[in-house]
Scaffold this motif. Structure first.
Motif, PDB file in Angstrom:
ATOM      1  N   PHE A 202     -24.914   6.862 -32.290  1.00  0.00           N
ATOM      2  CA  PHE A 202     -23.738   5.993 -32.221  1.00  0.00           C
ATOM      3  C   PHE A 202     -24.095   4.635 -31.630  1.00  0.00           C
ATOM      4  CE2 PHE A 202     -20.271   4.550 -29.311  1.00  0.00           C
ATOM      5  CZ  PHE A 202     -19.425   4.060 -30.279  1.00  0.00           C
ATOM      6  N   LEU A 203     -24.792   4.658 -30.492  1.00  0.00           N
ATOM      7  CA  LEU A 203     -25.097   3.391 -29.826  1.00  0.00           C
ATOM      8  C   LEU A 203     -26.033   2.527 -30.663  1.00  0.00           C
ATOM      9  CD1 LEU A 203     -25.162   4.731 -26.206  1.00  0.00           C
ATOM     10  CD2 LEU A 203     -23.685   2.916 -27.067  1.00  0.00           C
ATOM     11  N   GLU A 204     -26.916   3.177 -31.396  1.00  0.00           N
ATOM     12  CA  GLU A 204     -27.803   2.430 -32.269  1.00  0.00           C
ATOM     13  C   GLU A 204     -27.011   1.705 -33.358  1.00  0.00           C
ATOM     14  OE1 GLU A 204     -31.508   4.163 -34.525  1.00  0.00           O
ATOM     15  OE2 GLU A 204     -31.611   4.393 -32.333  1.00  0.00           O
ATOM     16  N   GLU A 205     -26.013   2.399 -33.877  1.00  0.00           N
ATOM     17  CA  GLU A 205     -25.192   1.778 -34.928  1.00  0.00           C
ATOM     18  C   GLU A 205     -24.251   0.732 -34.376  1.00  0.00           C
ATOM     19  OE1 GLU A 205     -23.351   4.140 -38.140  1.00  0.00           O
ATOM     20  OE2 GLU A 205     -24.449   5.826 -37.263  1.00  0.00           O
ATOM     21  N   LEU A 206     -23.799   0.945 -33.133  1.00  0.00           N
ATOM     22  CA  LEU A 206     -22.822   0.024 -32.555  1.00  0.00           C
ATOM     23  C   LEU A 206     -23.464  -1.306 -32.131  1.00  0.00           C
ATOM     24  CD1 LEU A 206     -19.719   0.407 -32.048  1.00  0.00           C
ATOM     25  CD2 LEU A 206     -20.295   0.521 -29.628  1.00  0.00           C
ATOM     26  N   GLN A 207     -24.715  -1.229 -31.660  1.00  0.00           N
ATOM     27  CA  GLN A 207     -25.355  -2.419 -31.085  1.00  0.00           C
ATOM     28  C   GLN A 207     -25.279  -3.663 -31.991  1.00  0.00           C
ATOM     29  OE1 GLN A 207     -26.941  -3.006 -27.826  1.00  0.00           O
ATOM     30  NE2 GLN A 207     -26.620  -5.032 -28.702  1.00  0.00           N
ATOM     31  N   PRO A 208     -25.706  -3.579 -33.257  1.00  0.00           N
ATOM     32  CA  PRO A 208     -25.641  -4.796 -34.076  1.00  0.00           C
ATOM     33  C   PRO A 208     -24.212  -5.303 -34.278  1.00  0.00           C
ATOM     34  CG  PRO A 208     -26.364  -2.899 -35.400  1.00  0.00           C
ATOM     35  CD  PRO A 208     -26.365  -2.471 -33.972  1.00  0.00           C
ATOM     36  N   ALA A 297     -15.659  -7.833 -27.873  1.00  0.00           N
ATOM     37  CA  ALA A 297     -16.743  -7.561 -28.825  1.00  0.00           C
ATOM     38  C   ALA A 297     -16.918  -6.052 -29.033  1.00  0.00           C
ATOM     39  CB  ALA A 297     -18.047  -8.181 -28.329  1.00  0.00           C
ATOM     40  N   LEU A 298     -16.821  -5.292 -27.934  1.00  0.00           N
ATOM     41  CA  LEU A 298     -16.944  -3.825 -28.038  1.00  0.00           C
ATOM     42  C   LEU A 298     -15.809  -3.261 -28.880  1.00  0.00           C
ATOM     43  CD1 LEU A 298     -17.951  -2.931 -24.368  1.00  0.00           C
ATOM     44  CD2 LEU A 298     -19.317  -2.431 -26.399  1.00  0.00           C
ATOM     45  N   LYS A 299     -14.617  -3.798 -28.688  1.00  0.00           N
ATOM     46  CA  LYS A 299     -13.454  -3.296 -29.428  1.00  0.00           C
ATOM     47  C   LYS A 299     -13.525  -3.661 -30.902  1.00  0.00           C
ATOM     48  CE  LYS A 299     -11.641  -0.885 -26.505  1.00  0.00           C
ATOM     49  NZ  LYS A 299     -11.207   0.505 -26.723  1.00  0.00           N
ATOM     50  N   VAL A 300     -13.994  -4.882 -31.191  1.00  0.00           N
ATOM     51  CA  VAL A 300     -14.165  -5.275 -32.595  1.00  0.00           C
ATOM     52  C   VAL A 300     -15.219  -4.374 -33.238  1.00  0.00           C
ATOM     53  CG1 VAL A 300     -14.901  -7.123 -34.148  1.00  0.00           C
ATOM     54  CG2 VAL A 300     -13.472  -7.663 -32.166  1.00  0.00           C
ATOM     55  N   ALA A 301     -16.295  -4.138 -32.488  1.00  0.00           N
ATOM     56  CA  ALA A 301     -17.360  -3.268 -32.996  1.00  0.00           C
ATOM     57  C   ALA A 301     -16.820  -1.859 -33.245  1.00  0.00           C
ATOM     58  CB  ALA A 301     -18.515  -3.225 -32.001  1.00  0.00           C
ATOM     59  N   GLU A 302     -15.993  -1.380 -32.318  1.00  0.00           N
ATOM     60  CA  GLU A 302     -15.378  -0.054 -32.458  1.00  0.00           C
ATOM     61  C   GLU A 302     -14.546   0.003 -33.747  1.00  0.00           C
ATOM     62  OE1 GLU A 302     -12.943   0.908 -29.047  1.00  0.00           O
ATOM     63  OE2 GLU A 302     -11.874   2.489 -30.106  1.00  0.00           O
ATOM     64  N   PHE A 303     -13.800  -1.068 -33.969  1.00  0.00           N
ATOM     65  CA  PHE A 303     -12.969  -1.148 -35.173  1.00  0.00           C
ATOM     66  C   PHE A 303     -13.848  -1.042 -36.429  1.00  0.00           C
ATOM     67  CE2 PHE A 303     -10.833  -3.163 -38.638  1.00  0.00           C
ATOM     68  CZ  PHE A 303      -9.503  -2.810 -38.495  1.00  0.00           C
ATOM     69  N   LEU A 304     -14.901  -1.877 -36.459  1.00  0.00           N
ATOM     70  CA  LEU A 304     -15.762  -1.908 -37.649  1.00  0.00           C
ATOM     71  C   LEU A 304     -16.478  -0.576 -37.842  1.00  0.00           C
ATOM     72  CD1 LEU A 304     -17.258  -5.478 -37.094  1.00  0.00           C
ATOM     73  CD2 LEU A 304     -15.514  -4.817 -38.775  1.00  0.00           C
ATOM     74  N   TYR A 305     -16.898   0.017 -36.724  1.00  0.00           N
ATOM     75  CA  TYR A 305     -17.600   1.307 -36.785  1.00  0.00           C
ATOM     76  C   TYR A 305     -16.694   2.385 -37.379  1.00  0.00           C
ATOM     77  CZ  TYR A 305     -19.933   5.546 -35.213  1.00  0.00           C
ATOM     78  OH  TYR A 305     -20.506   6.795 -35.173  1.00  0.00           O
ATOM     79  N   LEU A 306     -15.473   2.469 -36.856  1.00  0.00           N
ATOM     80  CA  LEU A 306     -14.540   3.498 -37.340  1.00  0.00           C
ATOM     81  C   LEU A 306     -14.149   3.258 -38.795  1.00  0.00           C
ATOM     82  CD1 LEU A 306     -12.125   4.123 -34.334  1.00  0.00           C
ATOM     83  CD2 LEU A 306     -13.831   5.684 -35.274  1.00  0.00           C
TER      84      LEU A 306
END
Ligand SMILES: Nc1ncnc2c1ncn2[C@@H]1O[C@H](COP(=O)(O)OP(=O)(O)OP(=O)(O)O)[C@@H](O)[C@H]1O
Ligand SMILES: [Mg+2]
Length: 383
Positions: A202-208, A297-306
């Motif tokens: 998960f963290l690997e995918e979230l980082q970028p 940024a974390l929340k935007v990343a969370e959005f894109l990830y989900l």
């Protein structure tokens, strides 16, 4: 994913609230204590079966009542509609969840089906709080993207409680618990290994996604970095087998200490994720502005990830967050909100919306007052 309408009964201060939402921005306007957050919490019950604040069913039930109900119609990005309902009876302490009027057996099956991303003042703990706050963030997001993860997590917690009880009891009674621990160790290691493995991925995918989102808010000179520090690891490898071996040897190494303290000291319940900006620890060095930028940024990343994992745009719940942001970040967040899909924004002041904000078509304003919610029509706005 969109919520078309909601019907709330005897939930917090919402005795009887019915609202039809828009597909874009839904602004919930009202003074302090009127019921804005409560409505967002009711939405959380529809999407996740429970409160995103961790409040219990008995607490959200309207004071003096015995039963609350939240129901509504949700629509997936492909147009499929779901009638969703959740009801809680206090006398029997029973909660039931229905999708298309069929009772759902396991609540963990629902989590992730209607993805949501929440940004509220409490979310700040992700960057300012302790390791448990960051683990909660990981678990909240990964659980919505993977049913297996959620099941592993729930089972891990159960095993952990049992194992801790054995350790504690043997500490108190001064008896050797080695044999009693044996059956719990295997399950702890199996479930725990899968959790650690999944958190790595998960963290690997979230980082970028975080790097990209951060740059879009703050410009290109600052680099955020998340580093996973699992309590058990596979040394150089993140394969499940390597993690498992690492877990087993760490359990062996800490066996004496665990018995002395009477508690489980090894496993993903003790993981940490360190956050850095330009190689400096966020908790120790970051400015307030950097904290806020990183959180968004974390929340935007969370959005894109989900969105990516579920093939479905999450519903965005922004509780009282704009008043905490400066004009630049607020503008960025609002622009993003406007482009993502459906969002709910609670605020005491509508000055967060620029005067040119388009309240026609896809966006709606609601006034929340003493647990009632009213759509503020275009005619009212014109005055
Ligand atoms: N279980 C409950 N039963 C009845 N009323 C409740 C319950 N829980 C909370 N309330 C009431 O709900 C109100 C708070 O609502 P809420 O937190 O949604 O306010 P808000 O509009 O988000 O305000 P703020 O702008 O301050 O965040 C309080 O007046 C509180 O007394
Ligand atoms: Mg509130």
């Amino acid at each position: 994913m969109k919520i078309r309408d909601i019907h709330v009964r005897k939930f917090r201060n919402h005795t009887q609230t019915d609202a039809v939402f828009s597909e874009g921005v839904n602004a919930l306007l009202g003074q302090n204590g009127e019921g804005k957050t409560n409505l967002l919490e009711a939405i959380s019950y529809l999407c996740l079966t429970k409160s995103f604040f961790g409040s219990t069913d008995g607490v959200v039930l309207q004071v003096g009542e015995n039963r609350f109900e939240v129901s509504g119609e949700l629509e997936g990005d492909t147009g499929i509609r779901y009638h969703v309902a959740v009801a809680y009876e206090h006398a029997e302490k029973t909660k039931e969840f229905f999708i298309n009027r069929t009772r759902v057996e396991k609540f963990s099956d629902v989590v992730g089906q209607f993805p949501v991303v929440v940004l509220s003042p409490e979310s700040g703990a992700i960057t300012t709080g302790g390791p448990a706050d960051r683990r909660r963030f990981l678990d909240f997001v990964i659980s919505q993207s993977s049913k297996v993860y959620l099941e592993d997590l729930l089972e891990y917690r159960r095993v952990l409680r049992q194992r801790n009880k054995v350790l504690f009891d043997s500490k108190v009674s001064r008896t050797d618990a080695t044999d009693l621990l044996e059956p719990w160790n295997e399950e702890l290691v199996d479930r725990g290994t899968r959790i650690v493995h999944r958190r790595h991925a998960f963290l690997e995918e979230l980082q970028p996604l975080v790097t990209e989102s951060y740059a879009s808010i703050a410009g290109g000179t600052e680099r955020p970095m998340m580093t996973y520090e699992p309590s058990v690891d596979g040394k150089e490898s993140t394969s499940e087998e390597a993690i498992k071996q690492g877990f087993l040897s760490e359990l062996k190494r800490k066996a004496g200490e665990e018995k002395r303290f009477g508690i489980t000291l090894v496993g993903p319940h003790r993981d940490e994720v360190t956050l850095e900006i330009n190689n400096l620890g966020v908790r120790s060095h970051a400015s307030q502005g950097q904290h806020k930028t990183l959180l968004i940024a974390l929340k935007v990343a969370e959005f894109l990830y989900l969105q990516n994992k579920r093939n479905e745009k999450p519903i965005l719940l922004l509780d009282d967050i704009f008043t905490e942001l400066d004009a630049h970040r607020a503008k960025r967040l609002l622009a993003l909100t406007n482009s993502v899909g459906q969002s709910f924004i609670s605020t005491t002041s509508d000055s967060v919306f620029p005067t040119e904000f388009n309240w026609a078509n896809a966006n709606k304003r609601f006034v929340v007052h003493r647990g009632t919610v009213e759509h503020e029509g275009a005619r009212v706005l014109a005055n």
